[in-house]
Design a protein around this motif. Structure first.
Motif, PDB file in Angstrom:
ATOM      1  N   UNK A 263      -0.330  12.160  -2.032  1.00 34.77           N
ATOM      2  CA  UNK A 263      -0.315  13.274  -0.999  1.00 34.77           C
ATOM      3  C   UNK A 263       0.937  13.507  -0.685  1.00 34.77           C
ATOM      4  N   UNK A 264       1.568  14.688  -0.754  1.00 35.04           N
ATOM      5  CA  UNK A 264       2.988  15.182  -0.470  1.00 35.04           C
ATOM      6  C   UNK A 264       2.908  15.157   1.116  1.00 35.04           C
ATOM      7  N   UNK A 265       1.640  15.549   1.663  1.00 34.66           N
ATOM      8  CA  UNK A 265       1.867  15.812   3.083  1.00 34.66           C
ATOM      9  C   UNK A 265       2.140  14.349   3.872  1.00 34.66           C
ATOM     10  N   UNK A 266       1.282  13.409   3.487  1.00 30.16           N
ATOM     11  CA  UNK A 266       1.741  11.885   4.284  1.00 30.16           C
ATOM     12  C   UNK A 266       2.863  11.353   3.412  1.00 30.16           C
ATOM     13  N   UNK A 267       2.965  11.637   2.221  1.00 36.16           N
ATOM     14  CA  UNK A 267       3.990  10.626   1.212  1.00 36.16           C
ATOM     15  C   UNK A 267       3.315   9.415   0.646  1.00 36.16           C
ATOM     16  N   UNK A 268       2.004   9.510   0.647  1.00 35.71           N
ATOM     17  CA  UNK A 268       1.168   8.205   0.296  1.00 35.71           C
ATOM     18  C   UNK A 268       0.702   8.162  -1.089  1.00 35.71           C
ATOM     19  N   UNK A 269       0.952   7.298  -1.669  1.00 34.71           N
ATOM     20  CA  UNK A 269       0.394   7.069  -2.989  1.00 34.71           C
ATOM     21  C   UNK A 269      -0.904   6.084  -2.923  1.00 34.71           C
ATOM     22  N   UNK A 270      -1.810   6.739  -3.311  1.00 38.28           N
ATOM     23  CA  UNK A 270      -3.123   6.341  -3.056  1.00 38.28           C
ATOM     24  C   UNK A 270      -4.215   5.557  -4.276  1.00 38.28           C
ATOM     25  N   UNK A 271      -4.419   4.574  -4.533  1.00 41.92           N
ATOM     26  CA  UNK A 271      -4.963   4.204  -5.567  1.00 41.92           C
ATOM     27  C   UNK A 271      -5.647   2.873  -5.506  1.00 41.92           C
ATOM     28  N   UNK A 272      -6.500   2.338  -6.576  1.00 35.02           N
ATOM     29  CA  UNK A 272      -7.377   1.328  -6.699  1.00 35.02           C
ATOM     30  C   UNK A 272      -6.445   0.019  -6.739  1.00 35.02           C
ATOM     31  N   UNK A 273      -6.010  -1.126  -6.225  1.00 32.73           N
ATOM     32  CA  UNK A 273      -4.934  -2.166  -6.644  1.00 32.73           C
ATOM     33  C   UNK A 273      -5.853  -3.330  -6.595  1.00 32.73           C
ATOM     34  N   UNK A 274      -5.554  -4.170  -7.633  1.00 35.81           N
ATOM     35  CA  UNK A 274      -6.089  -5.287  -7.898  1.00 35.81           C
ATOM     36  C   UNK A 274      -5.431  -6.687  -7.842  1.00 35.81           C
ATOM     37  N   UNK A 275      -5.428  -7.470  -6.799  1.00 35.79           N
ATOM     38  CA  UNK A 275      -4.386  -8.622  -6.538  1.00 35.79           C
ATOM     39  C   UNK A 275      -5.198  -9.874  -7.377  1.00 35.79           C
TER      40      UNK A 275
END
Length: 730
Positions: free
Chosen positions: A409-421
């Motif tokens: 999202x360029x407006x917030x600068x956030x990379x948003x995705x599913x992450x598995x630790x």
């Protein structure tokens, strides 16, 4: 009408250019408009939309607009494409569909004739990740490695191109094609089998071969390499490497055409076999495994490369989706690629030359201590080198990130995705392994950290003691796994917000919109809508069908729609988690479309209660404990990757075979009786005696299962409670 088409003017030109096959003349945009012209939405595959018709104020009214049963129970990973009012998508094994994007009326359906023998080399379901649309054609790749160009209006075949180099090996295809000027580029799969990875470019108009670029060098004893870059790569491999197995490296996803640089960026796969010491005994970086490479789409020559996991030892592919965008980095507006591969780091690279700008861990990463000044990982052999003994390695081979698309999202600068630790116990298997044609050649066994403690009870005490002494054992018990959708600052790796999922198998693709929404599905069957800035839950819709694919959105005549493919599958697809909608309602794969003012989603029926396993037949004469043990080994070596032998599995539970299936067992396994159902024949690998040994093992297992389940019934316990455990490598 509210600001539904915000930013559509410039993006409309880019969308029309893509549909016409001339994207190289268009600037890279940061978001899709009314049309969604590639599986990633825009040229950069940001999975971000500039539409604002659905927002926080009205999302509570989001409901079902229309849907389509796809007639399969296999996994769905594609994101649809919408061009000129038509919604195009792909499905199982390379099927393709076209629907009226407003009404859902089916315009055409393409069901290719697929050689189901390829199923023997498919690790992770008969999935497909999407189509490309250009110059009035829809391009789709089939599981057995044929690329079709279909007439966008009728679905008729315009041309059919073979992009498999050697059909005697384990090559197959699950990815989406990518249009790059006047060629269409497609990768292939099968690194765990016996492949030498490559990408292929076919002529957009004719389907003829234009070029092929190999990830891994060929055996130098066979002559010169195909390109100067492979000659350079050869210096990073042992001359006595396992050339017979192929080396792996298959680029099964993550192919992006960059209209700003004119390059095709390709993410490459893992090494085969897994262990570097078995693959390339003298070591080396093993270029170009687990790398991003930039290729010239006209010639196929490499422009730059960046290797994320040199000498890959852990199945850390770099095939996870890339995002091309622009960011301010160190005071400069740069064209960048954002990439979070399996290995646990989030990378920011300059698209012009591959220069590393940032690399930050987003999960536990004990295979490396960090990234050095030259951009390479600082390895930690004591923690993660399993060739000297069993090790618990973070992250697991499932990856911190996998094929599930993220959004930027360029407006917030956030990379948003599913992450598995999550981690896994990984160890070598005994003995030298000859090349197994079109068979698993990974030569390592894996047990995920949530199962490690229980699994160790089934191993010899000395092995269990060795595992308990590994540096990460305490950490594995303390926090076996954490699965979330995360909003991450790509320049720092900092998590701004996180939303837990139902379990480690619950991962899905993400869509963001300019109205501040983050939208994704879960294998529980829920579609979630959150506020992008904070992660606040705004809406959830129960669909009754597991969702893994990324949603997309489009607008027609002032109405905004959200569409998503639904169906459980992918890696580990036979093992259906109990929290999945597929466990409770089956796996009726569907395309689901939503709009403001829509209604309730039609729900699939609940599955009937489980029944006790049927009585097993009497073993054939001469079956001994040794026969059963041999059959068990053959089963795990050839069958277990597809047959989970658990309740509600997507594939048949072989503990519940009926008499007719037992009677036809040889015909099914060796003669291809069920090839039309996707079950390949095995007579070239399994002898009659082998098939009979596997059958003896399954008869024994069925008898034990029935005894176990009858005891549960008598004790008033559910049949699907903890029981006989089958461990399989991933």
């Amino acid at each position: 009408m509210r600001n539904l088409l915000s930013g559509w003017g410039a993006l409309g030109l880019a969308a029309m250019a893509l549909a016409a096959g001339s994207l190289a003349a268009a600037p890279l945009q940061q978001g899709a408009g009314a049309q969604w012209v590639s599986p990633g939405g825009d040229a950069g595959k940001t999975h971000h939309s500039l539409l604002t018709g659905i927002d926080a104020a009205n999302v509570g009214q989001l409901g079902f607009a229309w849907g389509m049963d796809l007639g399969t129970t296999r996994g769905q990973e594609a994101t649809p494409v919408m061009v000129d009012g038509v919604l195009y998508t792909s499905g199982t094994a390379g099927r393709a569909y076209a629907f009226d994007a407003v009404t859902g009326a089916e315009l055409w359906r393409f069901e290719p004739d697929v050689d189901m023998q390829v199923n023997r080399t498919v690790c992770c379901d008969m999935v497909n990740r999407g189509v490309a649309v250009a110059r009035g054609k829809v391009f789709v790749a089939t599981l057995d490695g044929w690329l079709y160009a279909l007439d966008a209006k009728t679905g008729a075949v315009v041309w059919k191109g073979d992009f498999i180099e050697d059909r005697k090996r384990g090559d197959n295809s699950t990815g989406a094609p990518e249009v790059a000027g006047d060629v269409v580029v497609i990768g292939m799969s099968g690194a765990e089998y016996d492949v030498r990875g490559y990408v292929t470019a076919l002529d957009l108009e004719t389907g003829t071969l234009r070029w092929r670029w190999h990830v891994v060098p060929s055996d130098p004893r066979l002559g010169p390499q195909e390109s100067p870059e492979l000659e350079a790569a050869l210096k990073t491999w042992d001359v006595n490497s396992r050339w017979d197995i192929g080396g792996g490296g298959s680029p099964w996803d993550a192919i992006n055409y960059d209209p700003e640089t004119g390059y095709v960026l390709v993410g490459t796969g893992n090494g085969g076999p897994y262990a570097t010491s078995k693959r390339s005994p003298a070591g080396g970086d093993n270029l170009y495994l687990a790398s991003i490479v930039a290729l010239d789409p006209k010639t196929g020559r490499m422009k730059w490369h960046y290797q994320e996991t040199p000498g890959d030892n852990w199945d850390f592919t770099a095939t996870q989706p890339m995002i091309l965008t622009r960011m301010m980095v160190d005071g400069e507006d740069r064209p960048v690629v954002l990439h979070a591969p399996k290995n646990g780091y989030l990378y920011v690279l300059d698209r012009r030359d591959g220069k590393l700008l940032r690399a930050n861990p987003i999960v536990r990463t004990n295979w490396a201590k960090g990234i050095d000044a030259n951009g390479g990982p600082i390895l930690d052999p004591q923690a993660a080198d399993y060739t000297t003994g069993p090790k618990i390695v973070f992250p697991a081979t499932t990856g911190a990130r996998n094929w599930h698309p993220a959004s930027y999202d360029p407006a917030t600068g956030l990379y948003i995705g599913a992450v598995l630790d999550m981690g896994n116990l990984i160890f070598m298997t005994d003995g030298a392994k000859p090349h197994k044609a079109r068979g698993l050649n990974n030569d390592a066994a894996l047990i995920f950290t949530p199962d490690v403690k229980e699994a160790l009870a089934t191993f010899p005490p000395a092995f269990g003691d060795a595992v308990r002494k590994t540096p990460a054992y305490a950490e594995a018990l303390k926090n076996p796994a954490s699965a979330q959708v995360r909003a991450i600052d790509p320049l720092t790796g900092r998590t701004v917000w996180a939303a837990d999922t139902a379990g480690w198998q619950d991962r899905g693709g993400v869509l963001t919109t300019a109205s501040g929404l983050t939208i994704y599905g879960g294998v529980t069957g829920k579609l979630f809508v959150r506020e992008t800035k904070t992660g606040k839950l705004l809406k959830e819709i129960d669909t009754g069908t597991a969702i893994m694919a990324a949603p997309m959105t489009y607008a027609i005549k002032g109405v905004q729609y959200i569409a998503v493919m639904a169906g459980w599958g992918g890696g580990g697809y036979p093992f259906v988690p109990r929290y999945s909608a597929a466990y409770m309602r089956g796996n009726m794969s569907r395309l689901l479309v939503f709009k403001i003012g829509g209604g309730a989603v039609p729900m699939p029926d609940l599955l009937p209660p489980l029944e006790v396993a049927p009585e097993a037949p009497v073993q054939a004469g001469g079956v001994t404990a040794q026969t059963i043990a041999r059959g068990q080994g053959l089963f795990f070596g050839n069958c277990a990757i597809c047959h989970a032998n658990q309740p509600r599995s997507i594939t048949p539970d072989l503990r519940r075979m009926q008499p007719a299936t037992h009677d036809a067992f040889r015909q099914i396994v060796r003669e291809g009786l069920l090839v039309p159902n996707g079950m390949p024949r095995w007579d070239d690998i399994l002898s009659v005696e082998d098939a009979d040994a596997i059958h003896a093992y399954l008869i024994d297992l069925q008898g034990k299962t029935r005894t176990d389940e009858l005891a549960k019934v008598n004790a008033g316990k559910p049949l699907d409670g903890p029981s006989l455990t089958i461990l399989s490598n991933y």
